[in-house]
Design an enzyme around this catalytic site. Structure first.
Site, PDB file in Angstrom:
ATOM      1  N   ARG A  47      48.889  31.173  34.514  1.00 39.34           N
ATOM      2  CA  ARG A  47      47.686  30.979  35.314  1.00 39.34           C
ATOM      3  C   ARG A  47      46.775  32.162  35.085  1.00 39.34           C
ATOM      4  O   ARG A  47      47.110  33.117  34.413  1.00 39.34           O
ATOM      5  CB  ARG A  47      47.993  30.781  36.801  1.00 39.34           C
ATOM      6  CG  ARG A  47      49.174  31.541  37.439  1.00 39.34           C
ATOM      7  CD  ARG A  47      49.080  32.998  37.482  1.00 39.34           C
ATOM      8  NE  ARG A  47      47.807  33.480  37.988  1.00 39.34           N
ATOM      9  CZ  ARG A  47      47.371  34.719  37.798  1.00 39.34           C
ATOM     10  NH1 ARG A  47      48.077  35.576  37.104  1.00 39.34           N
ATOM     11  NH2 ARG A  47      46.211  35.107  38.284  1.00 39.34           N
ATOM     12  N   GLY A  48      45.552  31.988  35.583  1.00 43.44           N
ATOM     13  CA  GLY A  48      44.521  32.996  35.316  1.00 43.44           C
ATOM     14  C   GLY A  48      43.573  32.441  34.270  1.00 43.44           C
ATOM     15  O   GLY A  48      44.019  31.982  33.210  1.00 43.44           O
ATOM     16  N   ARG A  90      43.747  21.745  34.832  1.00 43.92           N
ATOM     17  CA  ARG A  90      43.203  22.344  36.057  1.00 43.92           C
ATOM     18  C   ARG A  90      41.676  22.314  35.919  1.00 43.92           C
ATOM     19  O   ARG A  90      41.145  22.526  34.829  1.00 43.92           O
ATOM     20  CB  ARG A  90      43.673  23.799  36.264  1.00 43.92           C
ATOM     21  CG  ARG A  90      45.150  23.936  36.589  1.00 43.92           C
ATOM     22  CD  ARG A  90      45.538  25.390  36.885  1.00 43.92           C
ATOM     23  NE  ARG A  90      45.122  25.814  38.234  1.00 43.92           N
ATOM     24  CZ  ARG A  90      45.205  27.080  38.649  1.00 43.92           C
ATOM     25  NH1 ARG A  90      45.605  28.030  37.813  1.00 43.92           N
ATOM     26  NH2 ARG A  90      44.848  27.412  39.878  1.00 43.92           N
ATOM     27  N   ASP A 237      36.752  32.563  37.821  1.00 42.47           N
ATOM     28  CA  ASP A 237      37.214  31.400  37.072  1.00 42.47           C
ATOM     29  C   ASP A 237      36.057  30.640  36.455  1.00 42.47           C
ATOM     30  O   ASP A 237      36.245  29.931  35.457  1.00 42.47           O
ATOM     31  CB  ASP A 237      38.048  30.501  37.984  1.00 42.47           C
ATOM     32  CG  ASP A 237      39.366  31.181  38.314  1.00 42.47           C
ATOM     33  OD1 ASP A 237      39.381  32.040  39.209  1.00 42.47           O
ATOM     34  OD2 ASP A 237      40.359  30.890  37.627  1.00 42.47           O
ATOM     35  N   ASN A 247      36.063  31.797  42.324  1.00 44.32           N
ATOM     36  CA  ASN A 247      37.241  32.625  42.146  1.00 44.32           C
ATOM     37  C   ASN A 247      38.270  32.234  43.192  1.00 44.32           C
ATOM     38  O   ASN A 247      38.025  31.373  44.041  1.00 44.32           O
ATOM     39  CB  ASN A 247      36.879  34.108  42.225  1.00 44.32           C
ATOM     40  CG  ASN A 247      38.001  35.001  41.697  1.00 44.32           C
ATOM     41  OD1 ASN A 247      38.459  34.837  40.572  1.00 44.32           O
ATOM     42  ND2 ASN A 247      38.462  35.912  42.536  1.00 44.32           N
TER      43      ASN A 247
HETATM   44  C1  LIG Z   1      41.376  37.075  35.101  1.00 45.34           C
HETATM   45  S1  LIG Z   1      40.693  35.874  36.076  1.00 45.34           S
HETATM   46  C2  LIG Z   1      42.073  35.300  36.977  1.00 45.34           C
HETATM   47  C3  LIG Z   1      41.631  34.398  38.085  1.00 45.34           C
HETATM   48  O1  LIG Z   1      42.471  33.250  38.077  1.00 45.34           O
HETATM   49  C4  LIG Z   1      43.135  33.211  39.327  1.00 45.34           C
HETATM   50  O2  LIG Z   1      43.376  31.919  39.740  1.00 45.34           O
HETATM   51  P1  LIG Z   1      44.828  31.250  39.501  1.00 45.34           P
HETATM   52  O3  LIG Z   1      45.851  32.302  39.808  1.00 45.34           O
HETATM   53  O4  LIG Z   1      44.831  30.088  40.472  1.00 45.34           O
HETATM   54  O5  LIG Z   1      44.829  30.806  38.065  1.00 45.34           O
HETATM   55  C5  LIG Z   1      42.194  33.907  40.254  1.00 45.34           C
HETATM   56  O6  LIG Z   1      41.097  33.100  40.589  1.00 45.34           O
HETATM   57  C6  LIG Z   1      41.780  35.077  39.407  1.00 45.34           C
HETATM   58  O7  LIG Z   1      40.667  35.748  39.826  1.00 45.34           O
END
Ligand SMILES: CSC[C@H]1O[C@H](OP(=O)(O)O)[C@H](O)[C@@H]1O
Length: 347
Positions: A47-48, A90, A237, A247
């Protein structure tokens, strides 16, 4: 120190550090087909925003290996369908669709069907290598924004190496400031309900040797009110053309609290996270995740059986609350409609 790299390509297989199990279990998921890669993104084993973009690149390589045929138009059509499946894993992070589109451009430009897969592998590796270099440049541009020694920076969710190919974005800015000799205080939120902060960011800061204090999401206000926070920095995001930013859920709350307390609020993101095709944040699709992520954790129920839950995975922070957007080319300042276009053009 050993750099954390959550994504490894062996030449025929994708290996992912399973982020649903960190920090107490370190398990590598081995993936040999694109549907499993897409499922790993949906299940947040990876994720990320940047990390799922890198993963999507390799998922397209796996798709090419599976769907390869001598009839080029049929091969390209099948790849396009696989890309659509991957991009649907996603909805919010633009990097997913951005990576699939970039891989499809490479495939469509290759006349020889037998050369498509190796060209795609080259491009997926390039996306991964570029991402680490971009993150280090984000760190260099952003480190001057870090507070003076003894003052505090607050960050949300996980934006470190685990959210990218390596080094991270907002966490990378904190790291760059620390490694440049800054001795500010670091606070990170737990980031309910998925606990990216408590499970991933706290672990990353320990690996980096950067002291960081974990707080409940609901304690951010009192920390700011007590003057313990001099700046807030988070990832993103999807950044709309006017600077409105999607985000992790809770980011908007932090931005409003920062504004109320006269604290600068920054975003750190690669230009691949900027979506100039979207004029403002109202048009950003916000992922809603399963209710059980709120009503329980790790299979253990918290709320009473049958409790309904609302679980948006992201929120949108209006650009008026954002003091600067740190990219790999510059720190964008308002008016973002101009500065973001310039940053994207310079990338
Ligand atoms: C380096 S940006 C990562 C960004 O993604 C995260 O979301 P998720 O853990 O649900 O993929 C989160 O929004 C972070 O800021």
């Amino acid at each position: 120190m050993n750099e954390i790299r959550p994504i490894n390509w062996t030449g025929s297989r994708l290996e992912l550090l399973d982020q649903t199990l960190l920090p107490h279990q370190h398990v590598t998921v081995r993936i040999t087909d694109y549907r499993a890669a897409a499922a790993a993104i949906t299940e947040m084993r990876v994720r990320g925003a940047p990390a799922i973009g890198v993963t999507a690149g390799y998922a397209m390589v796996l798709a090419a290996a599976e769907l390869q045929s001598r009839e080029r138009d049929h091969f390209i059509g099948a790849l396009r369908e696989a890309g659509a499946h991957i991009a649907a894993a996603r909805p919010t992070a633009v990097n997913l669709g951005w990576a699939v589109r970039r891989m499809m451009r490479v495939a469509e430009a290759e006349p020889d069907p037998g050369s498509i897969r190796p060209r795609l592998e080259q491009e997926a590796r390039r996306i991964q290598e570029e991402d680490e270099a971009i993150n280090r440049r984000i760190g260099e541009h952003g480190r001057a924004l870090m507070p003076a020694d003894g003052q505090g920076v607050l960050t949300h969710c996980n934006t470190g190496a685990l959210a990218t190919s390596a080094f991270g974005t907002a966490l990378g800015v904190i790291r760059a400031g620390w490694e440049a000799g800054g001795r500010f205080k670091v606070y990170n939120t737990e980031t309910r309900p998925w606990l990216q902060g408590a499970r991933l960011t706290s672990w990353e800061f320990q690996q980096l040797g950067i002291p960081a204090t974990l707080i409940a999401d609901s304690a951010a206000g009192v920390l700011m009110q007590r003057g313990e926070v001099s700046c807030v920095i988070t990832g993103a995001d999807r950044v709309a053309a006017n600077g409105d930013t999607a985000n992790k859920v809770g980011t908007y709350t932090l931005a409003v609290l920062a504004h109320e307390n006269g604290i600068p609020f920054y975003i750190a993101a690669p230009t691949s996270t900027v979506d100039l095709a979207i004029a403002h944040g109202d048009d950003i699709a916000i992922e809603e995740r399963p209710q059980h992520e709120v009503t329980g954790y790790g299979g253990t129920p918290i709320a009473p059986e049958g409790t309904p839950a609302y679980n948006p995975a992201f929120d949108v922070t209006p650009h008026r609350y954002i003091a600067g957007i740190v990219t790999e080319t510059t720190v964008c300042r308002p008016p973002y409609t101009e500065s973001l276009r310039q940053a994207v053009d310079a990338a």
